[in-house]
Design a protein around this motif. Sequence first.
Motif, PDB file in Angstrom:
ATOM      1  N   ALA A 152      50.004  83.627  50.073  1.00 42.15           N
ATOM      2  CA  ALA A 152      49.736  83.136  48.719  1.00 42.15           C
ATOM      3  C   ALA A 152      48.717  81.995  48.748  1.00 42.15           C
ATOM      4  CB  ALA A 152      51.033  82.664  48.070  1.00 42.15           C
ATOM      5  N   THR A 153      48.809  81.135  49.749  1.00 44.36           N
ATOM      6  CA  THR A 153      47.834  80.047  49.889  1.00 44.36           C
ATOM      7  C   THR A 153      46.427  80.609  50.061  1.00 44.36           C
ATOM      8  OG1 THR A 153      49.538  78.713  50.977  1.00 44.36           O
ATOM      9  CG2 THR A 153      47.266  77.963  51.195  1.00 44.36           C
ATOM     10  N   LEU A 154      46.300  81.597  50.938  1.00 45.03           N
ATOM     11  CA  LEU A 154      44.993  82.221  51.168  1.00 45.03           C
ATOM     12  C   LEU A 154      44.485  82.900  49.901  1.00 45.03           C
ATOM     13  CD1 LEU A 154      45.691  83.831  54.676  1.00 45.03           C
ATOM     14  CD2 LEU A 154      44.648  81.614  54.187  1.00 45.03           C
ATOM     15  N   ALA A 155      45.383  83.574  49.184  1.00 47.79           N
ATOM     16  CA  ALA A 155      44.980  84.270  47.964  1.00 47.79           C
ATOM     17  C   ALA A 155      44.539  83.289  46.887  1.00 47.79           C
ATOM     18  CB  ALA A 155      46.142  85.127  47.450  1.00 47.79           C
ATOM     19  N   LEU A 156      45.255  82.176  46.756  1.00 52.14           N
ATOM     20  CA  LEU A 156      44.912  81.193  45.734  1.00 52.14           C
ATOM     21  C   LEU A 156      43.559  80.558  46.032  1.00 52.14           C
ATOM     22  CD1 LEU A 156      45.899  79.956  43.146  1.00 52.14           C
ATOM     23  CD2 LEU A 156      47.248  78.314  44.455  1.00 52.14           C
ATOM     24  N   ASP A 157      43.291  80.305  47.296  1.00 54.62           N
ATOM     25  CA  ASP A 157      41.991  79.767  47.702  1.00 54.62           C
ATOM     26  C   ASP A 157      40.875  80.747  47.359  1.00 54.62           C
ATOM     27  OD1 ASP A 157      40.221  77.973  49.675  1.00 54.62           O
ATOM     28  OD2 ASP A 157      39.939  80.071  50.249  1.00 54.62           O
ATOM     29  N   ARG A 158      41.054  81.989  47.748  1.00 52.17           N
ATOM     30  CA  ARG A 158      40.004  83.004  47.550  1.00 52.17           C
ATOM     31  C   ARG A 158      39.780  83.276  46.066  1.00 52.17           C
ATOM     32  NH1 ARG A 158      38.744  87.069  51.555  1.00 52.17           N
ATOM     33  NH2 ARG A 158      36.718  87.950  50.972  1.00 52.17           N
ATOM     34  N   CYS A 159      40.856  83.374  45.302  1.00 53.47           N
ATOM     35  CA  CYS A 159      40.728  83.694  43.879  1.00 53.47           C
ATOM     36  C   CYS A 159      40.169  82.529  43.074  1.00 53.47           C
ATOM     37  CB  CYS A 159      42.080  84.132  43.320  1.00 53.47           C
ATOM     38  SG  CYS A 159      42.656  85.711  43.970  1.00 53.47           S
ATOM     39  N   ALA A 160      40.539  81.310  43.439  1.00 50.00           N
ATOM     40  CA  ALA A 160      39.972  80.141  42.753  1.00 50.00           C
ATOM     41  C   ALA A 160      38.463  80.079  42.974  1.00 50.00           C
ATOM     42  CB  ALA A 160      40.637  78.860  43.251  1.00 50.00           C
ATOM     43  N   ARG A 161      38.030  80.401  44.175  1.00 47.08           N
ATOM     44  CA  ARG A 161      36.589  80.446  44.454  1.00 47.08           C
ATOM     45  C   ARG A 161      35.910  81.535  43.632  1.00 47.08           C
ATOM     46  NH1 ARG A 161      35.187  77.801  49.355  1.00 47.08           N
ATOM     47  NH2 ARG A 161      37.006  77.023  50.492  1.00 47.08           N
ATOM     48  N   ALA A 162      36.526  82.722  43.580  1.00 45.93           N
ATOM     49  CA  ALA A 162      35.942  83.825  42.809  1.00 45.93           C
ATOM     50  C   ALA A 162      35.875  83.477  41.324  1.00 45.93           C
ATOM     51  CB  ALA A 162      36.756  85.099  43.024  1.00 45.93           C
ATOM     52  N   HIS A 163      36.918  82.809  40.810  1.00 41.80           N
ATOM     53  CA  HIS A 163      36.935  82.408  39.396  1.00 41.80           C
ATOM     54  C   HIS A 163      35.807  81.430  39.105  1.00 41.80           C
ATOM     55  CE1 HIS A 163      38.377  80.265  35.775  1.00 41.80           C
ATOM     56  NE2 HIS A 163      38.936  81.427  35.462  1.00 41.80           N
ATOM     57  N   ALA A 164      35.607  80.441  39.981  1.00 40.62           N
ATOM     58  CA  ALA A 164      34.535  79.459  39.793  1.00 40.62           C
ATOM     59  C   ALA A 164      33.172  80.149  39.846  1.00 40.62           C
ATOM     60  CB  ALA A 164      34.642  78.369  40.855  1.00 40.62           C
ATOM     61  N   TRP A 165      33.002  81.049  40.810  1.00 44.61           N
ATOM     62  CA  TRP A 165      31.723  81.749  40.962  1.00 44.61           C
ATOM     63  C   TRP A 165      31.418  82.601  39.740  1.00 44.61           C
ATOM     64  CZ3 TRP A 165      29.935  86.799  41.295  1.00 44.61           C
ATOM     65  CH2 TRP A 165      28.677  86.989  41.872  1.00 44.61           C
ATOM     66  N   LEU A 166      32.436  83.287  39.228  1.00 45.87           N
ATOM     67  CA  LEU A 166      32.242  84.143  38.063  1.00 45.87           C
ATOM     68  C   LEU A 166      31.909  83.319  36.825  1.00 45.87           C
ATOM     69  CD1 LEU A 166      32.332  87.204  37.581  1.00 45.87           C
ATOM     70  CD2 LEU A 166      34.720  86.968  36.917  1.00 45.87           C
TER      71      LEU A 166
END
Length: 318
Positions: free
Chosen positions: A254-268
């Motif tokens: 979950a930690t890894l997923a939250l990191d990756r998804c937060a980055r994708a959200h910011a990029w989008l």
Amino acid sequence: MLTSTFQRLNTYLDSQVIGQPDLVKQLLIALLADGHILVEGPPGLAKTRAVKVLSDCIEGSFHRIQFTPDLLPADLTGTDIFRPETGEFTFQPGPIFNALVLADEINRAPAKVQAAMLEAMAEKQITAGRETYSLPELFLVMATQNPIEQEGTYPLPEAQLDRFLLQLNVDYPDEASELEILRLNRGEAMGIDKPEAVQISQREIFSARQEVLKIHMAEEVEHYIIRLTMATRQPERYSDQLDGWLQLGVSPRATLALDRCARAHAWLCGRDFVTPEDVQQMAYPVLRHRLLLSYEAQAEGIAADTIVSQLIAQVACA
């Protein structure tokens, strides 16, 4: 820029999948974060349409698999076929060998089929007989669950739910969106030309994923992600209420997923850095299916989103 291309894709998908902006956005985030998404909601809410429209926009094949209680693992993965002309067995790939896969009502399939599906999701490979076969490099699964008609279903256990990057709850569109859906459907039935689809190649998707990974995340935001996940494992440090609601916290996945998804959200969103708000936005779809609620919470009708809201309210950003 790749960001503007994906933003145009987001706009196009919103015009074709009316009233489900969260579903569209989370699909793109799953695509950018190289993960899979579990969607729960009543039938007829454009879940199939969303993946189909997305498949029309990106380079790669699409297949819809209807999960039923009589489905076998080989129906999903493929099997060895005997060729009389050669006297040998050759592997016939199953429908899982596609870039985009819609696993419709995954909880209606028995455990062996679910296990085969989740092996494919986790390892990007399947095993048939003694051989292992790699899946396409671009591989995205959107699985659906129907919250009604639970008779004859096989609920996914927590360990398997953890394999999904995101879990999204979809609901009925509002009145204005329903009217827009009506007019869009009528226009399609009359053959009225729709806007030209935005086309994205697999190379662009892989390049976008690399850009997402390079998004700047301050050390304070990293620690914020860690505090959120640790709070699910040590809820007694924050409140007796949280401690009573949570039986088991989330895993490091979950930690890894939250990191990756937060980055994708910011990029989008067009930013080159991650904010605490990005983390908070993605905390709901990343954490809700990974939290194991206590019997007390279930008896009181406490939803996982309520617990995530409490976590966000009680865990300090810095």
